[in-house]
Design a protein around this motif. Structure first.
Motif, mmCIF file in Angstrom:
data_model
loop_
_atom_site.group_PDB
_atom_site.id
_atom_site.type_symbol
_atom_site.label_atom_id
_atom_site.label_comp_id
_atom_site.label_asym_id
_atom_site.label_seq_id
_atom_site.Cartn_x
_atom_site.Cartn_y
_atom_site.Cartn_z
ATOM 1 N N ARG A 133 0.830 -1.212 0.000
ATOM 2 C CA ARG A 133 0.000 0.000 0.000
ATOM 3 C C ARG A 133 0.863 1.260 0.000
ATOM 4 N NH1 ARG A 133 -5.393 -1.051 1.209
ATOM 5 N NH2 ARG A 133 -5.767 -3.091 2.117
ATOM 6 N N LYS A 134 2.104 1.156 0.483
ATOM 7 C CA LYS A 134 2.973 2.324 0.606
ATOM 8 C C LYS A 134 3.925 2.481 -0.576
ATOM 9 C CE LYS A 134 3.027 1.794 5.586
ATOM 10 N NZ LYS A 134 3.832 1.382 6.707
ATOM 11 N N GLY A 135 4.512 1.389 -1.010
ATOM 12 C CA GLY A 135 5.509 1.462 -2.059
ATOM 13 C C GLY A 135 4.922 1.118 -3.418
ATOM 14 N N CYS A 136 5.734 1.272 -4.432
ATOM 15 C CA CYS A 136 5.308 0.872 -5.763
ATOM 16 C C CYS A 136 6.347 -0.106 -6.322
ATOM 17 C CB CYS A 136 5.106 2.072 -6.671
ATOM 18 S SG CYS A 136 6.581 3.050 -6.939
ATOM 19 N N VAL A 137 6.007 -0.707 -7.423
ATOM 20 C CA VAL A 137 6.870 -1.682 -8.079
ATOM 21 C C VAL A 137 7.016 -1.247 -9.534
ATOM 22 C CG1 VAL A 137 7.162 -4.115 -8.704
ATOM 23 C CG2 VAL A 137 6.010 -3.518 -6.569
ATOM 24 N N TRP A 138 8.231 -1.226 -10.022
ATOM 25 C CA TRP A 138 8.518 -0.868 -11.408
ATOM 26 C C TRP A 138 8.777 -2.162 -12.170
ATOM 27 C CZ3 TRP A 138 12.861 -1.480 -14.505
ATOM 28 C CH2 TRP A 138 12.925 -0.680 -15.648
ATOM 29 N N VAL A 139 8.022 -2.412 -13.260
ATOM 30 C CA VAL A 139 8.161 -3.638 -14.047
ATOM 31 C C VAL A 139 8.252 -3.279 -15.525
ATOM 32 C CG1 VAL A 139 7.148 -5.880 -14.621
ATOM 33 C CG2 VAL A 139 6.734 -4.888 -12.371
ATOM 34 N N ASN A 140 9.394 -3.538 -16.128
ATOM 35 C CA ASN A 140 9.586 -3.312 -17.560
ATOM 36 C C ASN A 140 9.107 -1.934 -18.011
ATOM 37 O OD1 ASN A 140 10.627 -5.928 -17.843
ATOM 38 N ND2 ASN A 140 8.600 -6.777 -18.185
ATOM 39 N N GLY A 141 9.395 -0.919 -17.210
ATOM 40 C CA GLY A 141 9.037 0.444 -17.581
ATOM 41 C C GLY A 141 7.691 0.917 -17.064
ATOM 42 N N LEU A 142 6.892 0.035 -16.470
ATOM 43 C CA LEU A 142 5.589 0.411 -15.924
ATOM 44 C C LEU A 142 5.668 0.513 -14.410
ATOM 45 C CD1 LEU A 142 3.346 -2.077 -17.932
ATOM 46 C CD2 LEU A 142 3.629 0.360 -18.374
ATOM 47 N N THR A 143 4.986 1.488 -13.839
ATOM 48 C CA THR A 143 4.920 1.615 -12.395
ATOM 49 C C THR A 143 3.591 1.052 -11.919
ATOM 50 O OG1 THR A 143 6.299 3.585 -12.438
ATOM 51 C CG2 THR A 143 4.981 3.228 -10.464
ATOM 52 N N LEU A 144 3.661 0.077 -11.018
ATOM 53 C CA LEU A 144 2.463 -0.550 -10.465
ATOM 54 C C LEU A 144 2.231 -0.047 -9.045
ATOM 55 C CD1 LEU A 144 2.997 -4.294 -11.471
ATOM 56 C CD2 LEU A 144 1.802 -2.509 -12.746
ATOM 57 N N ARG A 145 0.996 0.283 -8.763
ATOM 58 C CA ARG A 145 0.571 0.668 -7.420
ATOM 59 C C ARG A 145 -0.207 -0.495 -6.810
ATOM 60 N NH1 ARG A 145 3.519 4.986 -6.875
ATOM 61 N NH2 ARG A 145 3.277 6.561 -8.457
ATOM 62 N N PHE A 146 -0.709 -0.325 -5.611
ATOM 63 C CA PHE A 146 -1.406 -1.361 -4.859
ATOM 64 C C PHE A 146 -2.449 -2.084 -5.701
ATOM 65 C CE2 PHE A 146 -4.851 -2.432 -1.725
ATOM 66 C CZ PHE A 146 -4.193 -3.491 -1.136
ATOM 67 N N LEU A 147 -2.308 -3.411 -5.782
ATOM 68 C CA LEU A 147 -3.178 -4.364 -6.473
ATOM 69 C C LEU A 147 -3.186 -4.254 -7.995
ATOM 70 C CD1 LEU A 147 -6.241 -4.673 -4.080
ATOM 71 C CD2 LEU A 147 -4.186 -6.083 -4.202
ATOM 72 N N GLU A 148 -2.309 -3.439 -8.566
ATOM 73 C CA GLU A 148 -2.160 -3.436 -10.026
ATOM 74 C C GLU A 148 -1.265 -4.601 -10.404
ATOM 75 O OE1 GLU A 148 -2.740 1.188 -11.310
ATOM 76 O OE2 GLU A 148 -0.704 0.563 -10.804
ATOM 77 N N GLN A 149 -1.481 -5.145 -11.591
ATOM 78 C CA GLN A 149 -0.682 -6.287 -12.038
ATOM 79 C C GLN A 149 -0.366 -6.157 -13.510
ATOM 80 O OE1 GLN A 149 -3.133 -9.587 -10.926
ATOM 81 N NE2 GLN A 149 -4.414 -9.470 -12.729
ATOM 82 N N VAL A 150 0.657 -6.894 -13.921
ATOM 83 C CA VAL A 150 1.082 -6.881 -15.310
ATOM 84 C C VAL A 150 1.553 -8.292 -15.679
ATOM 85 C CG1 VAL A 150 3.468 -6.190 -14.763
ATOM 86 C CG2 VAL A 150 2.519 -5.652 -17.000
ATOM 87 N N PRO A 151 1.214 -8.767 -16.882
ATOM 88 C CA PRO A 151 1.722 -10.076 -17.291
ATOM 89 C C PRO A 151 3.233 -10.019 -17.525
ATOM 90 C CG PRO A 151 0.382 -9.097 -19.040
ATOM 91 C CD PRO A 151 0.336 -8.170 -17.870
ATOM 92 N N LEU A 152 3.905 -11.118 -17.221
ATOM 93 C CA LEU A 152 5.347 -11.182 -17.418
ATOM 94 C C LEU A 152 5.670 -11.739 -18.788
ATOM 95 C CD1 LEU A 152 6.607 -12.456 -13.936
ATOM 96 C CD2 LEU A 152 6.439 -10.107 -14.789
ATOM 97 N N SER A 153 6.753 -11.241 -19.363
ATOM 98 C CA SER A 153 7.257 -11.770 -20.627
ATOM 99 C C SER A 153 8.396 -12.749 -20.313
ATOM 100 C CB SER A 153 7.715 -10.622 -21.528
ATOM 101 O OG SER A 153 8.689 -9.846 -20.868
#
Length: 162
Positions: free
Chosen positions: A80-100
């Motif tokens: 809830r506090k931090g974010c995650v950077w994945v392949n150029g996208l910034t994800l916030r709480f409960l956002e998701q992205v498929p992995l390549s």
């Protein structure tokens, strides 16, 4: 006949080189098809002992696309506090992205590269962890330019005459 597992090769780097932070990282882990939790909490499958990391920071979630016989994965941000950077996208709480096949991930100062090696088993997957002494990801800072200002002041090209 044994079915081949999908393997996630996970390389990890933290700039402090604090080996205590990675003390709970196994060399290899076999996991069922439930989400693999990453965080500092006692229920995390990949436990990283860093103070700014959430107890459940992110998860690697296997799933099967309709009509496919292979496991695929998405990464979901759980902090809830931090974010995650994945392949150029910034994800916030409960956002998701498929992995390549190859994925660059950064969170709480940690750099992680996840390489997915497909297998035929739908019941489980394996993770192989590697601690890297050198940085894994180079993210250049955005450069400020006045390009927009110069292009907005230019006159539009003349219209062709009919």
């Amino acid at each position: 006949m044994e079915r081949a597992l999908t393997v996630l090769h996970v390389s990890l780097h933290h700039p402090t080189r604090d080996l205590d932070a990675f003390a709970k990282v196994p060399a290899q882990l076999q996991h069922d098809t439930s989400p693999l939790l990453v965080g500092r909490g006692p229920d995390a499958h990949l436990r990283l002992l860093l103070p700014h990391l959430s107890r459940r920071h992110l998860s690697l979630e296997p799933y099967r696309e309709e009509g496919s016989a292979l496991l695929t994965f998405c990464l979901k941000a759980l902090s809830r506090k931090g974010c995650v950077w994945v392949n150029g996208l910034t994800l916030r709480f409960l956002e998701q992205v498929p992995l390549s096949v190859v994925n660059r991930v950064a969170f709480s100062g940690i750099q992680m590269v996840v390489r997915v090696e497909g297998g035929t088993s739908l019941e489980a997957f394996a993770c192989c962890f590697h601690l890297s002494p050198s940085p894994l990801i180079h993210r250049p800072q955005a450069e400020e330019t006045d390009e927009w200002e110069s292009t907005s002041q230019e006159q539009p090209p003349p219209r062709p005459r009919l």
